[in-house]
Design a protein around this motif. Sequence first.
Motif, PDB file in Angstrom:
ATOM      1  N   UNK A 360       0.830  -1.213   0.000  1.00  0.00           N
ATOM      2  CA  UNK A 360       0.000   0.000   0.000  1.00  0.00           C
ATOM      3  C   UNK A 360       0.865   1.265   0.000  1.00  0.00           C
ATOM      4  N   UNK A 361       1.923   1.215   0.792  1.00  0.00           N
ATOM      5  CA  UNK A 361       2.796   2.399   0.882  1.00  0.00           C
ATOM      6  C   UNK A 361       3.506   2.652  -0.450  1.00  0.00           C
ATOM      7  N   UNK A 362       3.931   1.554  -1.096  1.00  0.00           N
ATOM      8  CA  UNK A 362       4.621   1.706  -2.381  1.00  0.00           C
ATOM      9  C   UNK A 362       3.662   2.206  -3.458  1.00  0.00           C
ATOM     10  N   UNK A 363       2.424   1.740  -3.357  1.00  0.00           N
ATOM     11  CA  UNK A 363       1.400   2.136  -4.336  1.00  0.00           C
ATOM     12  C   UNK A 363       1.167   3.646  -4.294  1.00  0.00           C
ATOM     13  N   UNK A 364       1.303   4.214  -3.110  1.00  0.00           N
ATOM     14  CA  UNK A 364       1.025   5.646  -2.961  1.00  0.00           C
ATOM     15  C   UNK A 364       2.272   6.402  -2.522  1.00  0.00           C
ATOM     16  N   UNK A 365       3.390   5.994  -3.088  1.00  0.00           N
ATOM     17  CA  UNK A 365       4.676   6.588  -2.683  1.00  0.00           C
ATOM     18  C   UNK A 365       4.693   8.104  -2.905  1.00  0.00           C
ATOM     19  N   UNK A 366       3.834   8.579  -3.804  1.00  0.00           N
ATOM     20  CA  UNK A 366       3.837  10.021  -4.094  1.00  0.00           C
ATOM     21  C   UNK A 366       2.936  10.826  -3.157  1.00  0.00           C
ATOM     22  N   UNK A 367       2.206  10.169  -2.268  1.00  0.00           N
ATOM     23  CA  UNK A 367       1.352  10.908  -1.330  1.00  0.00           C
ATOM     24  C   UNK A 367       2.235  11.556  -0.254  1.00  0.00           C
ATOM     25  N   UNK A 368       1.799  12.710   0.277  1.00  0.00           N
ATOM     26  CA  UNK A 368       2.581  13.297   1.369  1.00  0.00           C
ATOM     27  C   UNK A 368       2.696  12.327   2.541  1.00  0.00           C
ATOM     28  N   UNK A 369       3.891  12.236   3.110  1.00  0.00           N
ATOM     29  CA  UNK A 369       4.088  11.427   4.313  1.00  0.00           C
ATOM     30  C   UNK A 369       4.401   9.973   4.050  1.00  0.00           C
ATOM     31  N   UNK A 370       4.630   9.610   2.774  1.00  0.00           N
ATOM     32  CA  UNK A 370       4.867   8.191   2.494  1.00  0.00           C
ATOM     33  C   UNK A 370       6.203   7.688   3.019  1.00  0.00           C
ATOM     34  N   UNK A 371       7.113   8.587   3.300  1.00  0.00           N
ATOM     35  CA  UNK A 371       8.420   8.117   3.796  1.00  0.00           C
ATOM     36  C   UNK A 371       8.531   8.195   5.320  1.00  0.00           C
ATOM     37  N   UNK A 372       7.389   8.451   5.989  1.00  0.00           N
ATOM     38  CA  UNK A 372       7.510   8.558   7.448  1.00  0.00           C
ATOM     39  C   UNK A 372       6.309   7.935   8.161  1.00  0.00           C
ATOM     40  N   UNK A 373       6.229   8.158   9.467  1.00  0.00           N
ATOM     41  CA  UNK A 373       5.181   7.535  10.270  1.00  0.00           C
ATOM     42  C   UNK A 373       3.776   7.994   9.932  1.00  0.00           C
ATOM     43  N   UNK A 374       3.619   9.165   9.323  1.00  0.00           N
ATOM     44  CA  UNK A 374       2.248   9.600   8.997  1.00  0.00           C
ATOM     45  C   UNK A 374       1.627   8.639   7.978  1.00  0.00           C
ATOM     46  N   UNK A 375       2.382   8.374   6.904  1.00  0.00           N
ATOM     47  CA  UNK A 375       1.874   7.469   5.879  1.00  0.00           C
ATOM     48  C   UNK A 375       1.729   6.053   6.416  1.00  0.00           C
TER      49      UNK A 375
END
Length: 406
Positions: A360-375
């Motif tokens: 899921x995280x990789x699918x939306x890697x462009x969403x804000x916060x994908x590289x941290x705890x928010x995502x």
Amino acid sequence: MAVSTVYTTQSLNSTCSISTPAKTHLGSHQKQVVFYRRTIKRGSSSGSCAVKCSAGDSQTVVIGLAADSGCGKSTFMRRLTSVFGGAAEPPKGGNPDSNTLISDMTTVICLDDYHSLDRTGRKEKGVTALDPRANDFDLMYDQVKALKSGVAVDKPIYNHVTGLLDPPELIKPPKILVIEGLHPMFDERVRDLLDFSIYLDISNEVKFAWKIQRDMAERGHSLESIKASIEARKPDFDAYIDPQKKYADAVIEVLPTQLIPGDNEGKVLRVRLIMKEGVKHFSPVYLFDEGSTISWIPCGRKLTCSYPGIKFHYGPDTYFGNEVSILEMDGQFDRLDELIYVESHLSNISTKFYGEVTQQMLKHADFPGSNNGTGLFQTIVGLKIRDLYEQITSSKTAAPLEATKA
Ligand SMILES: Nc1ncnc2c1ncn2[C@@H]1O[C@H](COP(=O)(O)OP(=O)(O)OP(=O)(O)O)[C@@H](O)[C@H]1O
Ligand SMILES: O=C(CO)[C@H](O)[C@H](O)COP(=O)(O)O
């Protein structure tokens, strides 16, 4: 001027006449708008019902998401909808400025639509949109209750482009109704309708950084005007929005990092997922060992971490007098595909297969916060909501069987 009307729909196989008196909502510079609740029964096979429609045969699960404006509600909603598969879109053929998003499983309504005062009306009365006096909680309650019990409603629309209240739009009862906005947990009656509630608690420093990023870079606002708007909202935010977090089943708290002393850039974040214990159909996520207190620095052979690294913390705690579990992540991922390493150490994440969080995280890697705890935590809460929905609906279908056995 209440008029009884009869509505038919293709997708809902019954026709019902109006049963609820019309309600009037006035923005000060607007024509009178009258809302009718359309009583359309869900899943009924009968042709019509005369006065009152009873609840349909499947229940709408209601989720509340509270946060101040610009705190990531839309991003969270996109992650949540994606967990259920399919994209969410505004109602087809409706008002282009609708705030509603509909997918196969979910309908997300924005509680700004229950502003009872339009932009000019608020200015004239000297109240902000956060003030309960600028919102119609009676109508919010009536309509959420109706939807939960399988009855469609004509929901008002607050138009953020014009600042006016537009004519209403028809909302049919979905499988999952998300009410997102400033006040989903403010009114006790509405709060009691929620099957699960979430509060996005963004600290002032981080909110400021995000506002600058969006409103200055993307919308051309000046630094002074952003500061002024945050300051102007603060008293009402503190009085009416922030206190709702004590009611939330899950809080995602976003703070500046502790890994870089004195950091106030708001880029590296410390994010805490605060999960209430004892909530029906919800079991908190844990790291390694349920109920223990654990600090974990996963950086090394299996997780690439550049400065300032990543630190997890997990343990029991109390929050507004409630027992909670808190999972915390400070820092950010360098390589999202390596998240699988972290995922494999988390339990109770309600995935359907190994690696679903990472997927899921990789699918939306462009969403804000994908590289941290928010995502990461938004994704996990999305999976927990799917699990909660499945538990509620399966317990409902299992109930008649149990009754038969008895
Ligand atoms: N997790 C995040 N990490 C970094 N920035 C974020 C994050 N979430 C949101 N933002 C920033 O905040 C902005 C607002 O996000 P979003 O549109 O999801 O919030 P919102 O609560 O729906 O806002 P509004 O109510 O004003 O429509 C984004 O454009 C982005 O700049
Ligand atoms: O806090 C808000 C929630 O989104 C908005 O400021 C409020 O809805 C008023 O909207 P607008 O500024 O477009 O008149």
